[in-house]
Design a protein around this motif. Sequence first.
Motif, mmCIF file in Angstrom:
data_model
loop_
_atom_site.group_PDB
_atom_site.id
_atom_site.type_symbol
_atom_site.label_atom_id
_atom_site.label_comp_id
_atom_site.label_asym_id
_atom_site.label_seq_id
_atom_site.Cartn_x
_atom_site.Cartn_y
_atom_site.Cartn_z
ATOM 1 N N GLU A 2 0.833 -1.199 0.000
ATOM 2 C CA GLU A 2 0.000 0.000 0.000
ATOM 3 C C GLU A 2 0.870 1.252 0.000
ATOM 4 O OE1 GLU A 2 -3.449 2.253 2.674
ATOM 5 O OE2 GLU A 2 -2.558 0.382 3.362
ATOM 6 N N LEU A 3 0.558 2.193 -0.860
ATOM 7 C CA LEU A 3 1.199 3.502 -0.858
ATOM 8 C C LEU A 3 0.336 4.443 -0.027
ATOM 9 C CD1 LEU A 3 2.611 5.439 -3.907
ATOM 10 C CD2 LEU A 3 1.100 6.567 -2.280
ATOM 11 N N ILE A 4 0.947 5.112 0.951
ATOM 12 C CA ILE A 4 0.235 6.075 1.788
ATOM 13 C C ILE A 4 0.841 7.464 1.546
ATOM 14 C CG2 ILE A 4 -0.379 6.740 4.142
ATOM 15 C CD1 ILE A 4 -0.135 3.819 4.951
ATOM 16 N N PRO A 5 0.118 8.357 0.871
ATOM 17 C CA PRO A 5 0.638 9.715 0.653
ATOM 18 C C PRO A 5 0.764 10.476 1.967
ATOM 19 C CG PRO A 5 -1.186 9.220 -0.846
ATOM 20 C CD PRO A 5 -1.170 8.147 0.206
ATOM 21 N N VAL A 6 1.722 11.396 1.987
ATOM 22 C CA VAL A 6 2.057 12.137 3.205
ATOM 23 C C VAL A 6 1.910 13.637 2.973
ATOM 24 C CG1 VAL A 6 3.899 12.692 4.849
ATOM 25 C CG2 VAL A 6 3.674 10.358 3.962
ATOM 26 N N LEU A 7 1.353 14.314 3.977
ATOM 27 C CA LEU A 7 1.353 15.771 4.047
ATOM 28 C C LEU A 7 2.109 16.183 5.310
ATOM 29 C CD1 LEU A 7 -2.403 16.545 3.270
ATOM 30 C CD2 LEU A 7 -0.481 16.948 1.738
ATOM 31 N N ASP A 8 3.131 17.028 5.159
ATOM 32 C CA ASP A 8 3.840 17.606 6.291
ATOM 33 C C ASP A 8 3.362 19.042 6.455
ATOM 34 O OD1 ASP A 8 6.082 15.618 7.115
ATOM 35 O OD2 ASP A 8 6.178 15.658 4.932
ATOM 36 N N ALA A 57 1.677 14.714 9.098
ATOM 37 C CA ALA A 57 2.627 15.064 10.154
ATOM 38 C C ALA A 57 2.413 16.530 10.522
ATOM 39 C CB ALA A 57 4.062 14.837 9.689
ATOM 40 N N ASP A 58 1.862 16.776 11.691
ATOM 41 C CA ASP A 58 1.634 18.132 12.178
ATOM 42 C C ASP A 58 2.903 18.580 12.903
ATOM 43 O OD1 ASP A 58 0.937 20.446 13.459
ATOM 44 O OD2 ASP A 58 -0.863 19.646 14.415
ATOM 45 N N LEU A 59 3.745 19.302 12.186
ATOM 46 C CA LEU A 59 5.046 19.667 12.747
ATOM 47 C C LEU A 59 4.932 20.725 13.839
ATOM 48 C CD1 LEU A 59 7.123 19.656 9.448
ATOM 49 C CD2 LEU A 59 7.021 17.890 11.211
ATOM 50 N N ASP A 60 3.860 21.519 13.831
ATOM 51 C CA ASP A 60 3.655 22.438 14.946
ATOM 52 C C ASP A 60 3.442 21.652 16.241
ATOM 53 O OD1 ASP A 60 3.555 24.165 12.755
ATOM 54 O OD2 ASP A 60 2.033 25.450 13.665
ATOM 55 N N GLY A 61 2.702 20.553 16.136
ATOM 56 C CA GLY A 61 2.493 19.718 17.304
ATOM 57 C C GLY A 61 3.753 18.984 17.718
ATOM 58 N N VAL A 62 4.464 18.421 16.728
ATOM 59 C CA VAL A 62 5.670 17.644 17.019
ATOM 60 C C VAL A 62 6.763 18.518 17.616
ATOM 61 C CG1 VAL A 62 7.532 16.299 15.979
ATOM 62 C CG2 VAL A 62 5.163 15.909 15.259
ATOM 63 N N LEU A 63 6.974 19.699 17.036
ATOM 64 C CA LEU A 63 8.110 20.524 17.432
ATOM 65 C C LEU A 63 7.793 21.510 18.552
ATOM 66 C CD1 LEU A 63 9.600 21.342 13.902
ATOM 67 C CD2 LEU A 63 10.295 19.549 15.499
#
Length: 247
Positions: A2-8, A57-63
Amino acid sequence: MELIPVLDLRAGQVVHARRGERGRYAPINSALCSGADPLDLAHALQALTGARTLYLADLDGVLDGRPQTAVLQRLVQALPQLSWWIDAGWQRREDAWRLRDALGSAGDTLVPVYGTESLADRAALEALQDDPRAVLSLDRRGERPMDPAGLWDCPALWLPTTIVMTLERVGSGAGPDLATLPALRRRAPQVQRWVGSGGVRDPADLSAGAAAGADAWLVASALHTGGWPVRRVSGKEQTRGTGERHS
């Protein structure tokens, strides 16, 4: 496979992730559509691949510890037919549940991804053992685990769906890491579904990932070049090289 597209996502825009060097991420320049609006790009990625799952990937949340709740709500509520795998830097299960509650009826589409970069401690991972939706991400950059709680050393606790997040390969064009995943599989035979991440350039790389033991792969950069092949199946466009296995 399965290919899962990503949004950062960073500050409400989709950014181009490269090798985990987050301070250098710039708004994406995609051949799929103009601008970096996350909803426009979510529609474009789904149309290109036919995917039933998108990874966010919610980088505001991660970082920064400040999840972009309004942006996440907009995306999930606009495309409720999709399964949304979201990593927003959850430290504990309760953090993800707050977002699920904020999404209302669309909260059923949320699949929370808990990264070793963010999980507070071993107890936080132990608390996920009875959550069938939870996904674990084994985070790594520069071939070194991102793992303040030491969770790479607890393979018996790895979840039934586990991601091998090799950030140094993300956006690198260097091809997928085909050695790490088989080694981790041997350490955690209870994991039912392995998901690779980073480095995929074309469908041949997806096939190589499948041969290495991956059931799915997270892909971003290669989809935005305008060169990813598609084919028409029963009136719908599907990405070549993606099997029929979707969650």
